[in-house]
Enzyme design. Structure first.
Site, PDB file in Angstrom:
ATOM      1  CD  GLU A 220      -2.789  -1.504   2.309  1.00 12.52           C
ATOM      2  OE1 GLU A 220      -2.768  -0.674   3.234  1.00 12.52           O
ATOM      3  OE2 GLU A 220      -3.491  -2.531   2.344  1.00 12.52           O
TER       4      GLU A 220
ATOM      5  CG  HIS B 228      -9.736  -5.712   0.283  1.00 13.55           C
ATOM      6  ND1 HIS B 228     -10.047  -6.853   0.991  1.00 13.55           N
ATOM      7  CD2 HIS B 228      -8.404  -5.535   0.427  1.00 13.55           C
ATOM      8  CE1 HIS B 228      -8.954  -7.342   1.547  1.00 13.55           C
ATOM      9  NE2 HIS B 228      -7.932  -6.564   1.222  1.00 13.55           N
TER      10      HIS B 228
ATOM     11  CD  GLU C 258      -4.529  -7.879   0.969  1.00 13.23           C
ATOM     12  OE1 GLU C 258      -5.414  -7.221   1.558  1.00 13.23           O
ATOM     13  OE2 GLU C 258      -3.316  -7.653   1.097  1.00 13.23           O
TER      14      GLU C 258
ATOM     15  CG  ASP D 161     -12.608  -9.042   1.178  1.00 13.58           C
ATOM     16  OD1 ASP D 161     -12.530  -7.999   0.517  1.00 13.58           O
ATOM     17  OD2 ASP D 161     -12.145  -9.154   2.331  1.00 13.58           O
TER      18      ASP D 161
HETATM   19  O1  9MR Z   1      -7.379  -8.776   7.727  1.00 13.48           O
HETATM   20  C1  9MR Z   1      -6.488  -7.994   8.471  1.00 13.48           C
HETATM   21  C2  9MR Z   1      -7.121  -7.601   9.787  1.00 13.48           C
HETATM   22  O2  9MR Z   1      -7.279  -8.756  10.613  1.00 13.48           O
HETATM   23  C3  9MR Z   1      -6.276  -6.551  10.500  1.00 13.48           C
HETATM   24  O3  9MR Z   1      -6.948  -6.118  11.667  1.00 13.48           O
HETATM   25  C4  9MR Z   1      -6.033  -5.409   9.537  1.00 13.48           C
HETATM   26  C5  9MR Z   1      -5.205  -4.292  10.167  1.00 13.48           C
HETATM   27  O4  9MR Z   1      -5.169  -3.186   9.306  1.00 13.48           O
HETATM   28  O5  9MR Z   1      -5.367  -5.878   8.386  1.00 13.48           O
HETATM   29  C6  9MR Z   1      -6.152  -6.758   7.652  1.00 13.48           C
HETATM   30  O6  9MR Z   1      -5.516  -7.159   6.464  1.00 13.48           O
HETATM   31  C7  9MR Z   1      -5.192  -6.117   5.554  1.00 13.48           C
HETATM   32  C8  9MR Z   1      -3.965  -6.566   4.790  1.00 13.48           C
HETATM   33  O7  9MR Z   1      -2.933  -6.896   5.660  1.00 13.48           O
HETATM   34  C9  9MR Z   1      -3.515  -5.487   3.815  1.00 13.48           C
HETATM   35  N1  9MR Z   1      -4.599  -5.085   2.946  1.00 13.48           N
HETATM   36  C10 9MR Z   1      -5.854  -4.732   3.589  1.00 13.48           C
HETATM   37  C11 9MR Z   1      -6.285  -5.875   4.505  1.00 13.48           C
HETATM   38  C12 9MR Z   1      -7.657  -5.577   5.118  1.00 13.48           C
HETATM   39  O8  9MR Z   1      -7.570  -4.459   5.934  1.00 13.48           O
END
Ligand code: 9MR
Length: 346
Positions: free
Chosen positions: A153, A230, A259, A261
Site C-alpha cells: 500500500e 477488496h 486479497e 473479498d
Molecule cells: O485482515 C487484516 C485484519 O485482521 C487486520 O486487523 C487489519 C489491520 O489493518 O489488516 C487486515 O488485512 C489487511 C492486509 O494486511 C492489507 N490489505 C488490507 C487488509 C484488510 O484491511
C-alpha cells in the site's frame, strides 16, 4: 442394436463421471489444471482451534497467506526479540498440505510496533531498522516462502505517495531499497509490491505502473505486482481489470489477485449473493485470461473470520462461506470459472 444401447450407456456414464468430477472437485485441483494457484488468507487462531477450518483450508487451497502473523507488530512487539512461532506454524501446515506460502508483509504503514512508531527515531535509524527487519524475517523464512508482499500500500487513492514513516525517512526509494534487501536475504522468493484500489485503469494504478516500470528499468529485483481486490457490491465492478493486469504483465512481471473479498450491505440475501458470485467470478476470470497472473487469493474464506464487519459497520458477508460454513454461490462461481475451458488449459 445392442452395441448401440451399450454405447449410449457408456457415454452417459462417462459424461456423468465428468460432471461429478467437476462438481466435487476442489478449487485447488481445478486451479492446478489451469496452472494457477488458488489461495486464502489464514487466521492462525482458527487454524489452531478449528478442525473444520483446517480441513477446508487443506482441501480447497494451494496457497496460503498469513492474515496478520508475519506483520512487524506481531513478530516483534518488544524491540529486539522477534518471534516467528505463529508464522512457523502456518508454514508447517502449508508444507504438510503441499501449499505455497505468500509472505505478508514486510513494509507497511500499518500494524507497526508501538516502540517503532513512537520511538522518535531519525531517518537513518529507521532505514537501518527496516533493513534489519527485512533481513531477519526474510532469512528466517527463506526457502519456505514462494512470494513476499515486500511493500504494501505505497500509494494514496489519487496516485500520490502515501506519506508513511518509510516515505518520510527515505523518500520513494524506500521501495527499491526494501526489494533489494529482501532479495539479498532470499533470492529465490518472488518479490511483490501490493496495493488496493489499483484494479481498474486510473490514477492509482497509473502510479503503480509508473513505479513498476521504473523499478524494472533500473534492474531492481521486483517480480510481481499484487492487486488486493477488496470490492463491494455498492461500487461497480472494475471493468478494466484485465487490460490493467495485462499492462503489468507486459513489463515482464507476474501479477496476482492477493486479497479478494466482496462485501455487501447487511443483511445478506440471495440476490446479493448472486451478484457477489458474479463479482468473484469476473475477478477470477481476469486472472485466468492473463497468462502472467499466477495466483488468485481470497482474504479469508468464511464470514466468521472476515475482517470486513469490523472495519465497515453494517457491511459483511464478503467471503465464500456463510457464518454456518455453508458455501455460497460465490464458491460455486469460482469453481465453475476454473472448470470452464479447462480442456483448453495448458
Ligand atoms: O485482515 C487484516 C485484519 O485482521 C487486520 O486487523 C487489519 C489491520 O489493518 O489488516 C487486515 O488485512 C489487511 C492486509 O494486511 C492489507 N490489505 C488490507 C487488509 C484488510 O484491511
Amino acid at each position: 442394436m445392442r452395441w448401440f444401447a451399450w454405447l449410449i450407456i457408456i457415454t452417459y456414464l462417462l459424461g456423468a463421471r465428468h460432471v461429478m468430477a467437476t462438481s466435487d472437485a476442489s478449487l485447488r485441483s481445478l486451479a492446478d489444471a489451469r496452472d494457477k494457484l488458488v489461495g486464502t488468507a489464514v487466521n492462525t487462531t482458527a487454524l489452531t482451534n478449528d478442525a473444520r477450518y483446517r480441513d477446508f483450508l487443506a482441501r480447497e487451497f494451494s496457497s496460503v497467506t498469513p492474515e496478520n502473523v508475519m506483520k512487524w507488530q506481531l513478530v516483534e512487539p518488544e524491540q529486539g526479540t522477534p518471534d516467528y512461532t505463529s508464522g512457523d506454524q502456518l508454514v508447517a501446515f502449508a508444507r504438510a498440505n503441499n501449499q505455497a506460502v505468500r509472505g505478508h508483509t514486510l513494509v507497511w504503514h500499518n500494524q507497526l510496533p508501538e516502540w517503532l512508531t513512537s520511538g522518535g527515531f531519525t531517518s537513518s535509524q529507521l532505514t537501518d531498522m527496516l533493513h534489519a527487519h527485512i533481513t531477519d524475517e526474510v532469512s528466517h523464512f527463506a526457502g519456505e516462502i514462494s512470494a513476499w508482499d515486500v511493500v504494501n500500500e505505497p500509494f494514496n487513492d489519487d496516485g500520490t505517495w502515501r506519506n508513511s514513516i518509510w516515505y518520510q525517512a527515505m523518500g520513494p526509494d524506500y521501495v527499491a531499497l526494501a526489494l533489494q534487501w529482501a532479495y539479498d536475504a532470499d533470492p529465490a522468493a518472488r518479490l511483490y509490491v501490493n496495493d488496493y484500489n489499483t484494479e481498474p485503469l486510473g490514477a492509482k494504478s497509473d502510479a503503480m505502473y509508473a513505479l513498476a516500470s521504473d523499478l524494472v528499468a533500473r534492474g531492481v529485483p521486483l517480480n510481481g505486482v499484487g492487486f488486493q481486490a477488496h470490492l463491494g457490491l455498492q461500487s461497480r465492478f472494475p471493468d478494466t481489470l484485465t487490460p490493467n493486469l495485462q499492462r503489468f504483465a507486459d513489463l515482464g512481471l507476474d501479477v496476482a489477485i492477493t486479497e479478494a473479498d466482496i462485501r455487501m450491505p447487511l443483511p445478506a440475501d440471495s440476490d446479493k449473493y448472486v451478484q457477489q458470485a458474479g463479482y468473484f467470478q469476473r475477478l477470477l476470470q481476469s486472472c485466468l485470461v492473463v497468462e502472467r497472473c499466477v495466483s488468485f487469493t481470497v482474504w479469508g474464506f468464511d464470514d466468521t473470520h472476515s475482517w470486513v464487519p469490523g472495519a465497515f459497520p453494517g457491511q459483511g458477508a464478503a467471503t465464500l462461506l456463510d457464518a454456518a460454513f455453508d458455501p455460497k454461490p460465490a464458491y460455486f462461481a469460482l469453481r465453475d470459472a476454473l472448470a470452464a475451458g479447462s480442456a483448453t488449459a495448458k
